[in-house]
Every structure is written in C-alpha cells, then in structure tokens.
Scaffold this motif. Structure first.
Motif, PDB file in Angstrom:
ATOM      1  N   ASP A  29       0.814  -1.220   0.000  1.00  0.00           N
ATOM      2  CA  ASP A  29       0.000   0.000   0.000  1.00  0.00           C
ATOM      3  C   ASP A  29       0.854   1.280   0.000  1.00  0.00           C
ATOM      4  O   ASP A  29       0.353   2.364   0.277  1.00  0.00           O
ATOM      5  CB  ASP A  29      -0.986   0.003   1.179  1.00  0.00           C
ATOM      6  N   GLY A  30       2.150   1.150  -0.280  1.00  0.00           N
ATOM      7  CA  GLY A  30       2.976   2.355  -0.399  1.00  0.00           C
ATOM      8  C   GLY A  30       4.346   2.230   0.233  1.00  0.00           C
ATOM      9  O   GLY A  30       4.676   1.224   0.859  1.00  0.00           O
ATOM     10  N   ILE A  31       5.121   3.291   0.049  1.00  0.00           N
ATOM     11  CA  ILE A  31       6.481   3.339   0.601  1.00  0.00           C
ATOM     12  C   ILE A  31       6.439   4.159   1.887  1.00  0.00           C
ATOM     13  O   ILE A  31       6.038   5.320   1.873  1.00  0.00           O
ATOM     14  CB  ILE A  31       7.459   3.976  -0.411  1.00  0.00           C
ATOM     15  N   LYS A  32       6.832   3.538   3.003  1.00  0.00           N
ATOM     16  CA  LYS A  32       6.695   4.175   4.310  1.00  0.00           C
ATOM     17  C   LYS A  32       8.048   4.558   4.901  1.00  0.00           C
ATOM     18  O   LYS A  32       9.011   3.790   4.807  1.00  0.00           O
ATOM     19  CB  LYS A  32       5.956   3.232   5.266  1.00  0.00           C
ATOM     20  N   GLY A  33       8.108   5.752   5.514  1.00  0.00           N
ATOM     21  CA  GLY A  33       9.353   6.259   6.092  1.00  0.00           C
ATOM     22  C   GLY A  33       9.261   6.419   7.597  1.00  0.00           C
ATOM     23  O   GLY A  33       8.220   6.820   8.131  1.00  0.00           O
ATOM     24  N   PHE A  34      10.362   6.129   8.279  1.00  0.00           N
ATOM     25  CA  PHE A  34      10.432   6.205   9.747  1.00  0.00           C
ATOM     26  C   PHE A  34      11.739   6.871  10.142  1.00  0.00           C
ATOM     27  O   PHE A  34      12.709   6.837   9.392  1.00  0.00           O
ATOM     28  CB  PHE A  34      10.417   4.791  10.367  1.00  0.00           C
ATOM     29  N   ASN A  35      11.758   7.449  11.348  1.00  0.00           N
ATOM     30  CA  ASN A  35      13.035   7.921  11.888  1.00  0.00           C
ATOM     31  C   ASN A  35      13.314   7.181  13.180  1.00  0.00           C
ATOM     32  O   ASN A  35      12.608   7.365  14.171  1.00  0.00           O
ATOM     33  CB  ASN A  35      13.025   9.426  12.124  1.00  0.00           C
ATOM     34  N   THR A  36      14.321   6.321  13.170  1.00  0.00           N
ATOM     35  CA  THR A  36      14.661   5.544  14.370  1.00  0.00           C
ATOM     36  C   THR A  36      15.905   6.103  15.080  1.00  0.00           C
ATOM     37  O   THR A  36      16.315   5.580  16.104  1.00  0.00           O
ATOM     38  CB  THR A  36      14.893   4.048  14.034  1.00  0.00           C
ATOM     39  N   ASP A  37      16.497   7.180  14.535  1.00  0.00           N
ATOM     40  CA  ASP A  37      17.704   7.756  15.143  1.00  0.00           C
ATOM     41  C   ASP A  37      17.449   8.251  16.564  1.00  0.00           C
ATOM     42  O   ASP A  37      18.148   7.893  17.499  1.00  0.00           O
ATOM     43  CB  ASP A  37      18.241   8.920  14.300  1.00  0.00           C
TER      44      ASP A  37
END
Length: 281
Positions: free
Chosen positions: A98-106
């Motif tokens: 359902d799409g390209i998902k972005g996260f910030n784990t820094d």
C-alpha cells in the motif's frame, strides 16, 4: 545461502563504504535463521529518485537511509511516521503493497540507549551540535518528557533555529547559545549529549568540547560518535566519575528499531552490539 526466496534490505548513502549496518543486521538475521540479506548501496544525490523507484521495482523489502539523503528522500515516500514529520528526516524505509513508508529511528535509538541508565522525564539535557543527529535526538527527548533542553552550537543561528522549532512543535522549554556557554549550562545538567563529530576517527586525539573539571559525578555523558568506542570526551567523563554511554549504543538501538519495522520481530540487541564491537576493535 542466497536464493530466489531471500528478502533483500540495505542502506543507501554517499559514501556508504564505512557503514557498520551490514555487519550488524546480517548478524541478527543469521542469529534468528531468517532468510534475509543486508546490502550497502552507493547512491549519489542525483540518482536518489531512481534508487527508490528501482528498489520498489526490485522487490527490496526495506532500506536504511544515511547522509546525504535523509531529508531529500521524503518527497519520494507515500507516508512518514510522526517522529519523522517533526524531525523532517527519515532513516528507515519499508516497501509495502500500500505504499512506501518512512520512519526515523535515530532519536528512538538514542533514547533507548539513555533509558538503559536513566529516566528522561523531568531531566535537564544539554546537547552539543545542531545538525541532523542533534535534531533527531532533541525532538525524541522532548517527546519523552524532558523538562529542559539546551542546544549549544558553534554556529549560534543553527542552535537558535532548532530550539525555536522544538519549542513550537512540542512545548518543551528549549534554549540555545554558543559553545562558550558549556561551563555555565553544565552545572545543573543531568544528561550531556555530544552530537558533534569532535573526536571521531581519524581525529581520535582531538580535544573534547567538555573537560573533566567542568563535569560533575551525577552527570550522564553520551557521545554519539561510535568510532573510537571510547572517545576523548568519554575518557574525560570517566575522570570526573560521570556515567558514560558510547555512541555504539545509539547505533545498535536505531538498528534494532529498523529490524523490528522490517521483520516484525524484536531484535537480538546483544548479537548486534557484539558484531559492531568486534568490527570496531
């Protein structure tokens, strides 16, 4: 053994040769017997859009994103998590139907490392530096309930800009200034985080921004530099009797969060940590 069933994840950046993520993630996959492989991809700025489109077309499952792409990549994603929205940068991508998902784990990685030794809530935190790492960590600390955040930077304007942004978006009292204010601000600080490259390999003998005589023994000192494992700052902190946290911890915990995003499993933290330490030694 790589087969037609092997799931591929990796890291994109420029440069990417120095990355310890392949060692760390492949050790974790091996530990669990997962049919995954983690590969570094050298992607130049002008090829970023093609790299994301190509990764989806090649059925790559996920990517870590490092310098210089953490901000620019957002426009090629379909969704980003709340932390990434606040920080304005991502470091982990998951390719889904359902799409390209972005996260910030820094920021999460840094907070998890700190939580091994202290609570964040109601603490005064001093951050040196105002770049990407400082921004990710500062926002996450604000979300975790820090009482007061002070950002000091060589270029005062950058520190002011970041402090204003945190104040506005989170309501956490954040002040800023130049590195000259370290001695004054550190007196009542609970946690010191150095998010500058001072002391990073190959400049391992570079003079730290904070000396032992400025520190107090109840201070927790976290250097985000992970190579060398024990920076000149951490050596000074030990002299002062302060608690120290190596940059290896943030590296491992941000990686563990990415591992969980891709596999749905809790990461084998110790296995990942040992693989990084072995590589750095």
């Amino acid at each position: 053994m790589i087969t037609g069933k092997t799931k591929v994840v990796g890291v994109i950046g420029d440069p990417v040769e120095h990355s310890l993520s392949p060692v760390m993630h492949n050790a974790a996959f091996e530990y669990y017997g997962l049919d995954y492989v983690y590969v570094p991809f050298h992607v130049k700025k002008e090829n970023l859009k093609d790299a994301i489109k190509g990764s989806k077309a090649l059925n790559i499952k996920g990517l870590n994103v490092t310098i210089p792409h953490k901000r620019n990549v957002i426009k090629y994603l379909d969704w980003i998590d709340d932390a990434a929205k606040l920080i304005g940068a991502i470091n982990t991508i998951k390719f889904e139907d359902d799409g390209i998902k972005g996260f910030n784990t820094d920021g999460k990685g840094a907070v998890m490392a700190l939580k091994e030794v202290t609570e964040i809530k109601n603490k005064k935190i001093l951050i040196l530096g105002a770049g990407g790492a400082a921004r990710a960590v500062a926002f996450q600390l604000a979300l975790e309930g820090a009482k007061n955040i002070c950002i000091l930077n060589r270029t005062v304007e950058k520190a002011e800009e970041l402090a204003k942004d945190i104040n506005k978006k989170t309501g956490v009292k954040t002040n800023s200034g130049s590195l000259e204010l370290i001695e004054k601000e550190i007196k009542d600080t609970d946690i010191l985080i150095d998010a500058t490259p001072v002391g990073m390999y190959p400049n391992v003998n570079q003079e730290p921004l904070v000396k032992a005589e400025m520190m107090h023994e109840n201070l927790i000192v976290n250097d985000l530099v992970y190579n060398p494992i024990k920076t000149t700052l951490l050596k000074e902190a030990e002299k002062a009797g302060a608690k120290t946290i190596s940059g290896v911890e943030m590296l491992v915990y941000q990686g563990a969060e990415a591992f969980k995003i891709w596999t749905g499993m809790e990461a084998p933290i110790d296995v990942m940590r040992q693989s990084v330490l072995k590589e750095l030694k």
